[in-house]
Design an enzyme around this catalytic site. Structure first.
Site, PDB file in Angstrom:
ATOM      1  N   ARG A  71      53.066  46.654  12.280  1.00 66.02           N
ATOM      2  CA  ARG A  71      52.031  45.733  11.785  1.00 66.02           C
ATOM      3  C   ARG A  71      52.286  45.396  10.328  1.00 66.02           C
ATOM      4  NH1 ARG A  71      47.778  47.338  15.405  1.00 66.02           N
ATOM      5  NH2 ARG A  71      46.753  48.741  13.962  1.00 66.02           N
ATOM      6  N   LYS A  94      54.963  54.595  30.118  1.00 63.67           N
ATOM      7  CA  LYS A  94      53.772  55.040  30.811  1.00 63.67           C
ATOM      8  C   LYS A  94      52.682  55.327  29.767  1.00 63.67           C
ATOM      9  CE  LYS A  94      52.935  59.330  31.410  1.00 63.67           C
ATOM     10  NZ  LYS A  94      52.596  60.014  30.148  1.00 63.67           N
ATOM     11  N   HIS A 132      60.195  59.503  31.418  1.00 63.75           N
ATOM     12  CA  HIS A 132      61.306  60.161  30.730  1.00 63.75           C
ATOM     13  C   HIS A 132      61.780  61.420  31.459  1.00 63.75           C
ATOM     14  CE1 HIS A 132      58.126  62.602  28.828  1.00 63.75           C
ATOM     15  NE2 HIS A 132      59.060  63.497  28.572  1.00 63.75           N
ATOM     16  N   LYS A 187      65.997  63.448  32.243  1.00 66.09           N
ATOM     17  CA  LYS A 187      66.416  64.827  31.926  1.00 66.09           C
ATOM     18  C   LYS A 187      67.612  65.184  32.816  1.00 66.09           C
ATOM     19  CE  LYS A 187      61.797  66.246  30.448  1.00 66.09           C
ATOM     20  NZ  LYS A 187      61.710  66.789  29.116  1.00 66.09           N
ATOM     21  N   GLU A 212      52.652  73.187  28.968  1.00 60.96           N
ATOM     22  CA  GLU A 212      52.892  72.825  27.568  1.00 60.96           C
ATOM     23  C   GLU A 212      52.092  73.753  26.667  1.00 60.96           C
ATOM     24  OE1 GLU A 212      53.404  68.474  26.726  1.00 60.96           O
ATOM     25  OE2 GLU A 212      51.852  68.402  28.246  1.00 60.96           O
ATOM     26  N   ASP A 220      47.923  61.561  33.016  1.00 68.06           N
ATOM     27  CA  ASP A 220      48.978  61.667  31.997  1.00 68.06           C
ATOM     28  C   ASP A 220      50.257  62.303  32.555  1.00 68.06           C
ATOM     29  OD1 ASP A 220      50.027  61.503  29.345  1.00 68.06           O
ATOM     30  OD2 ASP A 220      49.582  63.632  29.044  1.00 68.06           O
ATOM     31  N   HIS A 253      55.099  62.105  36.080  1.00 66.99           N
ATOM     32  CA  HIS A 253      56.183  63.101  36.029  1.00 66.99           C
ATOM     33  C   HIS A 253      56.188  64.023  37.255  1.00 66.99           C
ATOM     34  CE1 HIS A 253      56.490  61.602  32.059  1.00 66.99           C
ATOM     35  NE2 HIS A 253      55.609  62.383  31.471  1.00 66.99           N
ATOM     36  N   LYS A 273      47.892  71.760  29.197  1.00 68.85           N
ATOM     37  CA  LYS A 273      48.159  71.853  27.752  1.00 68.85           C
ATOM     38  C   LYS A 273      47.672  73.215  27.268  1.00 68.85           C
ATOM     39  CE  LYS A 273      48.786  67.177  26.660  1.00 68.85           C
ATOM     40  NZ  LYS A 273      50.201  66.895  26.474  1.00 68.85           N
TER      41      LYS A 273
HETATM   42  C1  BG6 Z   1      54.251  62.626  28.115  1.00 72.14           C
HETATM   43  C2  BG6 Z   1      52.774  62.936  28.085  1.00 72.14           C
HETATM   44  O1  BG6 Z   1      54.530  61.674  29.116  1.00 72.14           O
HETATM   45  O2  BG6 Z   1      54.983  63.808  28.401  1.00 72.14           O
HETATM   46  C3  BG6 Z   1      52.492  64.008  27.045  1.00 72.14           C
HETATM   47  O3  BG6 Z   1      52.057  61.753  27.757  1.00 72.14           O
HETATM   48  C4  BG6 Z   1      53.355  65.213  27.280  1.00 72.14           C
HETATM   49  O4  BG6 Z   1      51.108  64.367  27.063  1.00 72.14           O
HETATM   50  C5  BG6 Z   1      54.825  64.819  27.422  1.00 72.14           C
HETATM   51  O5  BG6 Z   1      53.192  66.091  26.172  1.00 72.14           O
HETATM   52  C6  BG6 Z   1      55.667  66.001  27.854  1.00 72.14           C
HETATM   53  O6  BG6 Z   1      57.024  65.663  27.792  1.00 72.14           O
HETATM   54  P1  BG6 Z   1      58.137  66.794  27.587  1.00 72.14           P
HETATM   55  O7  BG6 Z   1      59.431  66.091  27.799  1.00 72.14           O
HETATM   56  O8  BG6 Z   1      57.952  67.310  26.194  1.00 72.14           O
HETATM   57  O9  BG6 Z   1      57.854  67.840  28.614  1.00 72.14           O
END
Ligand code: BG6
Length: 503
Positions: free
Chosen positions: A57, A157, A187, A191, A225, A244, A249, A348
């Site tokens: 921005r 996402k 993502h 991996k 996490e 999320d 994932h 989390k």
């Molecule tokens: C993201 C989520 O897609 O993946 C996050 O939005 C999460 O909340 C993250 O922390 C985890 O990714 P990784 O690769 O660190 O396990």
């Protein structure tokens, strides 16, 4: 020339290309995208003359931005990867562009002129912005003549909030880009061990014959996490763990475990097989949701010797029922997986950071050794994605330390961090280069998004209709006790990373 691939091999362009990042000052850009681009540069995969346009921005001074990027790289790269000199030369590729995505003004025109100076080169637009502005961003790209046959768009996402919003977002993007030019990132698919899961399954005859309800007892897929909200309170409190992590994932990992072999390793065949799995997921009615799912929310607790606040304290408001933890039991109603439970779990502020897929085989049909030879553990294939990447197969063997006939579990170990010393896996780097190379194998097709939401939506709706609130769990634990009970009902327990006996 860009080396195009028909399968999911990584390919690298020898010709310069342009990447335009929208949301350049966001969390994702600093944490993931910039480190991935810096690594790309350090590995010599950013051809000279390539340009990285980073859009922020208009109230941000480009030099101040680069200073912030410098700090972020030092923080998010692994030890030894960053150098001052490296950063300086990396900056030669970077152009910081002041732009308000939603406002059509002179600044869009300036950027369009710069980009269209090189109209024939590959151009990737990376939308690291909220999905609510994907549409207006694509609209402006189109209006300023920036969509051509060399351009593709990468979208992050979460794609939507439910099936209806995902459809609306996908429709918006589809007004300006063909499906073939839309790269939806998950993502986890970038991996290395996730790709290795496919290699393992589809190149080894032993797994071809040992991958179904006849031999497999159950499957656990768990992503835990240790982090909490990480400054994303606004987004996370609206989304919660199911949207999320599970919608994308975890369901993607489930698809890769459960899918049939694609007839070729190309995007359309892989995606078609994943869609079949999503279609076969047993839908959950309200009573199934109550029986097969557990949601939790963390309260203050001790994590690695440090007291960390609870979710509501981190959020700064009371009364939120957002789940920070989900455990669930899913079934895939097809011949291969009939009656095999798939347990999915994510949360989390848990005890350990880890991501693992555990395939638990059935017990041998008849025990020939006497009870005095020791316990007989079922075979287990453990695919670990995080913190380090490894694949282990546990088996029973004779204990060679004694002349007695004692049985002992042993492990066949494929530890990649040992075998490939110096290799730095970076899912974002891989996926960005795949987008440059027009290789969509590891990206999500629109149909997958739709089917995943179709399965997730009824769970959210049932939770909303219920008077129950999330079960509380202490930060630094493995989640609420109800999650353990979910597996105990079936006679199993979670394999908690670092705690179970990896033989
Ligand atoms: C993201 C989520 O897609 O993946 C996050 O939005 C999460 O909340 C993250 O922390 C985890 O990714 P990784 O690769 O660190 O396990």
């Amino acid at each position: 020339m860009t080396t195009q691939t028909t399968d999911n091999r990584q390919s690298v362009s020898a010709e310069p290309f342009d990447i335009v990042i929208f949301g350049g000052a966001g969390d994702l850009a600093f944490r993931k995208i910039l480190p991935a681009l810096y690594r790309t540069y350090c590995e010599g995969k950013l051809p000279e003359g390539s340009r990285l346009f980073i859009c922020c921005r208009g109230d941000r001074d480009p030099n101040a931005y680069l200073e912030q990027a410098d700090v972020a790289l030092q923080e998010y790269l692994s030890p030894g990867e960053y150098s001052k000199a490296g950063f300086k030369t990396f900056c030669d590729y970077v152009q910081v562009v002041e732009l308000d995505i939603a406002t059509s003004d002179q600044r869009w025109q300036v950027m369009a002129e710069k980009l269209n100076n090189e109209a024939d080169r590959v151009r990737v637009y990376y939308l690291a912005i909220p999905p609510t502005i994907f549409g207006i961003c694509c609209h402006h790209l189109h209006d300023y003549g920036l969509v051509n046959r060399h351009s593709r768009v990468v979208v992050e996402k979460p794609l939507g909030y439910d099936a209806a919003s995902a459809t609306a977002i996908n429709n918006e993007i589809a007004r300006y880009f063909d499906e073939a030019a839309i790269y939806r990132i998950d993502h986890y698919l970038g991996k290395e061990t996730v790709q290795n899961l496919m290699a393992l399954r589809f190149t080894n005859v032993i797994f071809e014959h040992l991958w179904d309800a006849k031999t497999i007892d159950h499957v656990q897929i768990s992503i835990s996490e240790t982090v909490g909200l990480e400054g994303r309170a606004g987004f996370y409190n609206e989304a919660g763990a199911l949207r999320d992590m599970v919608q994308n994932h975890l369901l993607q990992l489930l698809c890769l475990v459960a899918m049939e072999s694609p007839h070729k390793m190309n995007a359309s065949s892989i995606r078609a097989e994943k869609v079949k799995v999503l279609e076969a997921l047993r839908p959950m009615r309200d009573e199934d949701v109550m029986r097969h799912t557990v949601r939790g929310q963390y309260v203050a607790g001790n994590q690695k010797g440090k007291l960390v606040p609870g979710y509501l304290e981190e959020l700064g408001e009371a009364g939120s029922n957002t789940e920070t933890f989900v455990a669930l039991r899913a079934y895939i109603d097809n011949w291969r997986w009939s009656r095999v439970p798939f347990y999915l779990r994510t949360g989390k502020r848990m005890k350990q950071r880890s991501a693992e897929i555990v395939i638990q085989y059935k017990e041998v049909s008849h025990r020939v050794y006497g009870a005095d030879t020791g316990p007989l553990l079922p075979n287990r294939l453990i695919i670990r994605l995080q913190p380090e990447e490894s694949i282990q197969l546990s088996m029973m063997s004779k204990d060679l330390d004694t002349l007695d006939m004692n049985l002992k579990p042993v492990t066949l170990n494929l530890n990649f961090s040992e075998a490939y010393k110096g290799f730095k896996s970076d899912a974002y780097k891989r996926l960005i280069l795949d987008a440059v190379a027009a290789n969509p194998s590891l990206f999500i097709h629109r149909d997958e998004v739709d089917h995943a939401w179709a399965w997730i939506d009824p769970i959210i709706e049932a939770w909303q209709r219920s008077d129950d609130t999330p079960h509380l769990y202490r930060a630094g634990s493995w989640g609420p006790p109800e999650s353990d009970e979910l597996l105990a009902e079936d006679g199993f327990s979670w394999f908690n990373a670092g705690e179970y006996q990896a033989p």
